[in-house]
Each structure stands twice: as C-alpha cells, then as structure tokens.
Scaffold this motif. Structure first.
Motif, mmCIF file in Angstrom:
data_model
loop_
_atom_site.group_PDB
_atom_site.id
_atom_site.type_symbol
_atom_site.label_atom_id
_atom_site.label_comp_id
_atom_site.label_asym_id
_atom_site.label_seq_id
_atom_site.Cartn_x
_atom_site.Cartn_y
_atom_site.Cartn_z
ATOM 1 N N VAL A 128 -7.425 10.877 4.543
ATOM 2 C CA VAL A 128 -6.510 10.040 4.742
ATOM 3 C C VAL A 128 -6.088 9.471 3.414
ATOM 4 O O VAL A 128 -6.868 9.514 2.258
ATOM 5 N N PHE A 129 -4.878 8.954 3.105
ATOM 6 C CA PHE A 129 -4.469 8.450 1.936
ATOM 7 C C PHE A 129 -3.702 7.057 1.961
ATOM 8 O O PHE A 129 -3.471 6.716 2.800
ATOM 9 N N ALA A 130 -3.986 6.638 0.706
ATOM 10 C CA ALA A 130 -3.115 5.189 0.353
ATOM 11 C C ALA A 130 -2.768 5.100 -1.079
ATOM 12 O O ALA A 130 -3.610 5.787 -2.090
ATOM 13 N N SER A 131 -1.784 4.357 -1.455
ATOM 14 C CA SER A 131 -1.497 4.345 -2.684
ATOM 15 C C SER A 131 -2.188 3.213 -3.465
ATOM 16 O O SER A 131 -2.673 2.376 -2.716
ATOM 17 N N LEU A 132 -2.530 3.366 -4.530
ATOM 18 C CA LEU A 132 -3.579 2.097 -5.440
ATOM 19 C C LEU A 132 -2.665 0.971 -5.344
ATOM 20 O O LEU A 132 -3.291 -0.171 -5.267
ATOM 21 N N GLN A 133 -1.078 1.055 -5.320
ATOM 22 C CA GLN A 133 -0.422 -0.238 -5.595
ATOM 23 C C GLN A 133 -0.139 -0.716 -4.325
ATOM 24 O O GLN A 133 0.373 -2.034 -4.069
ATOM 25 N N SER A 134 -0.421 -0.217 -2.831
ATOM 26 C CA SER A 134 -0.131 -0.715 -1.583
ATOM 27 C C SER A 134 -1.106 -1.962 -1.513
ATOM 28 O O SER A 134 -2.546 -2.043 -2.138
ATOM 29 N N ASP A 135 -0.873 -2.688 -0.550
ATOM 30 C CA ASP A 135 -1.754 -3.832 -0.245
ATOM 31 C C ASP A 135 -3.226 -3.462 0.317
ATOM 32 O O ASP A 135 -4.296 -3.925 0.016
ATOM 33 N N PHE A 136 -3.113 -2.483 1.127
ATOM 34 C CA PHE A 136 -4.274 -1.807 1.464
ATOM 35 C C PHE A 136 -5.036 -1.229 0.585
ATOM 36 O O PHE A 136 -6.393 -1.338 0.605
ATOM 37 N N GLY A 137 -4.471 -0.502 -0.403
ATOM 38 C CA GLY A 137 -5.226 0.084 -1.320
ATOM 39 C C GLY A 137 -5.851 -1.106 -2.352
ATOM 40 O O GLY A 137 -7.291 -0.966 -2.677
ATOM 41 N N LYS A 138 -5.331 -2.228 -2.688
ATOM 42 C CA LYS A 138 -5.821 -2.982 -3.393
ATOM 43 C C LYS A 138 -7.103 -3.878 -2.468
ATOM 44 O O LYS A 138 -8.079 -4.127 -3.049
ATOM 45 N N GLU A 139 -6.885 -3.802 -1.100
ATOM 46 C CA GLU A 139 -8.055 -4.663 -0.482
ATOM 47 C C GLU A 139 -9.123 -3.580 -0.624
ATOM 48 O O GLU A 139 -10.374 -4.091 -0.510
ATOM 49 N N ILE A 140 -8.964 -2.451 -0.544
ATOM 50 C CA ILE A 140 -9.973 -1.487 -0.396
ATOM 51 C C ILE A 140 -10.664 -1.328 -1.747
ATOM 52 O O ILE A 140 -12.113 -1.482 -1.852
ATOM 53 N N ILE A 141 -10.147 -1.572 -2.985
ATOM 54 C CA ILE A 141 -10.480 -1.557 -4.316
ATOM 55 C C ILE A 141 -11.525 -2.806 -4.318
ATOM 56 O O ILE A 141 -12.531 -2.792 -4.783
ATOM 57 N N LYS A 142 -10.857 -3.935 -3.894
ATOM 58 C CA LYS A 142 -11.888 -5.019 -3.828
ATOM 59 C C LYS A 142 -12.894 -5.040 -3.146
ATOM 60 O O LYS A 142 -14.035 -5.667 -3.314
ATOM 61 N N TYR A 143 -12.920 -4.531 -1.856
ATOM 62 C CA TYR A 143 -13.957 -4.222 -0.778
ATOM 63 C C TYR A 143 -15.101 -3.533 -1.467
ATOM 64 O O TYR A 143 -16.429 -4.039 -1.335
ATOM 65 N N LEU B 166 -10.972 8.401 2.363
ATOM 66 C CA LEU B 166 -9.901 7.799 1.837
ATOM 67 C C LEU B 166 -9.541 8.185 0.637
ATOM 68 O O LEU B 166 -10.672 8.070 -0.537
ATOM 69 N N ILE B 167 -8.535 8.723 0.083
ATOM 70 C CA ILE B 167 -8.006 9.044 -1.217
ATOM 71 C C ILE B 167 -7.157 7.965 -1.774
ATOM 72 O O ILE B 167 -6.015 8.073 -1.190
ATOM 73 N N LEU B 168 -7.452 7.298 -2.622
ATOM 74 C CA LEU B 168 -6.548 6.089 -3.250
ATOM 75 C C LEU B 168 -5.865 6.814 -4.488
ATOM 76 O O LEU B 168 -6.609 7.376 -5.035
ATOM 77 N N PHE B 169 -4.449 6.891 -4.777
ATOM 78 C CA PHE B 169 -4.064 7.552 -5.725
ATOM 79 C C PHE B 169 -2.818 6.885 -6.000
ATOM 80 O O PHE B 169 -2.314 5.706 -5.554
ATOM 81 N N ASP B 170 -2.559 7.048 -7.619
ATOM 82 C CA ASP B 170 -0.900 6.384 -7.977
ATOM 83 C C ASP B 170 0.162 6.646 -7.160
ATOM 84 O O ASP B 170 0.591 8.198 -7.541
ATOM 85 N N GLY B 171 0.606 5.926 -6.590
ATOM 86 C CA GLY B 171 1.859 6.347 -5.790
ATOM 87 C C GLY B 171 3.220 6.307 -6.413
ATOM 88 O O GLY B 171 4.213 7.010 -6.090
ATOM 89 N N VAL B 172 3.176 6.096 -7.773
ATOM 90 C CA VAL B 172 4.463 6.023 -8.446
ATOM 91 C C VAL B 172 4.494 7.406 -9.565
ATOM 92 O O VAL B 172 5.412 7.605 -10.142
#
Length: 138
Positions: free
Chosen positions: A38-53, A11-17
């Motif tokens: 696969v990708f998700a933005s850092l700003q998304s709820d999913f991105g925030k959950e992964i960061i916390k996890y 998973l690549i988390l990136f700045d979506g804006v």
C-alpha cells in the motif's frame, strides 16, 4: 494511525510530487501481483505520522518501506526490499546487495538530489485511478 495499514501489507512512503517517484510507484503497482504493498506520500499527514511513529528523521529525502512489526528500510535498502517482492525481472535487482551499502546509498542520494532537475516536479500529489485508489492511504 498505524491501524490504517491493512494487515499483511507493507507501506511504501514516496515523494508524491516527484515525477520520477510517481513513475516508479506506477511500475511497482503493475508488478505487485501478490498485492503486498500500500502507498502514501511523504508529504501527506499520514506519511508524516508514520515517519514520526517509526522514528525516521523527518528530513529524510528517501523512499521508505515500512513492514509493520518487522522493520523499515530507506534509500537503496528500501528499493532492493521492494524489488525482491515484485514479479518480473525486478527481483534480479537484489544483486545490488553485493555493492557496499555506502556506495549504493551514495548513488541513491545523488539521484534523489537531482530528481526534480532531471524528471520534474508536480504541484501536488497524483490522484490515483479508481482502480488503484484502495492501495493509497491518506
């Protein structure tokens, strides 16, 4: 949440804006011929959950590469780890590992700090085309 990441994917988390980040992710998608990411933005709820996890400080202003069950990488380490798995000339960027990590990350942070000023910012995350939508998790 973690089960949203398909097996054998990273998973690549990136700045979506961020325009620069968006352009970079588009290049990664094109060079990911082995369909590793696969990708998700850092700003998304999913991105925030992964960061916390994974235990990354939520204020981290960096691309994050998460390889479930293996490791996670931030800043220049993430960029190098991503590059070495792409097709084309990108794996050559691994040579950056010869530069001390503190110096690499200083340059990374400088670019990150100025990315909105240099490249601009969107009001919201990009909407991927239907062709690549399945690569984005939310």
């Amino acid at each position: 949440m973690i089960d949203k990441i398909p097996s054998n994917k990273q998973l690549i988390l990136f700045d979506g804006v961020c325009n620069f980040c968006d352009e970079t992710i588009q290049k990664v998608i094109k060079a990911d011929k082995n369909n590793v990411f696969v990708f998700a933005s850092l700003q998304s709820d999913f991105g925030k959950e992964i960061i916390k996890y994974i235990g990354v400080n939520p204020s981290v202003d960096s691309i994050i590469l998460y390889n479930p069950g293996v490791a996670y990488y931030t800043e220049s380490d993430a960029a190098i780890e991503i590059a070495k798995q792409l097709n084309g000339f990108y794996p050559l960027l691994q040579i950056g590992k010869i530069v001390p990590k503190s110096l690499r990350n200083s340059v990374y942070r400088y670019v990150a700090k100025n990315r909105y000023k240099w490249y601009g910012k969107k009001d919201e995350c990009m909407i991927p085309s239907a062709e690549v939508r399945s690569k984005f998790l939310s």
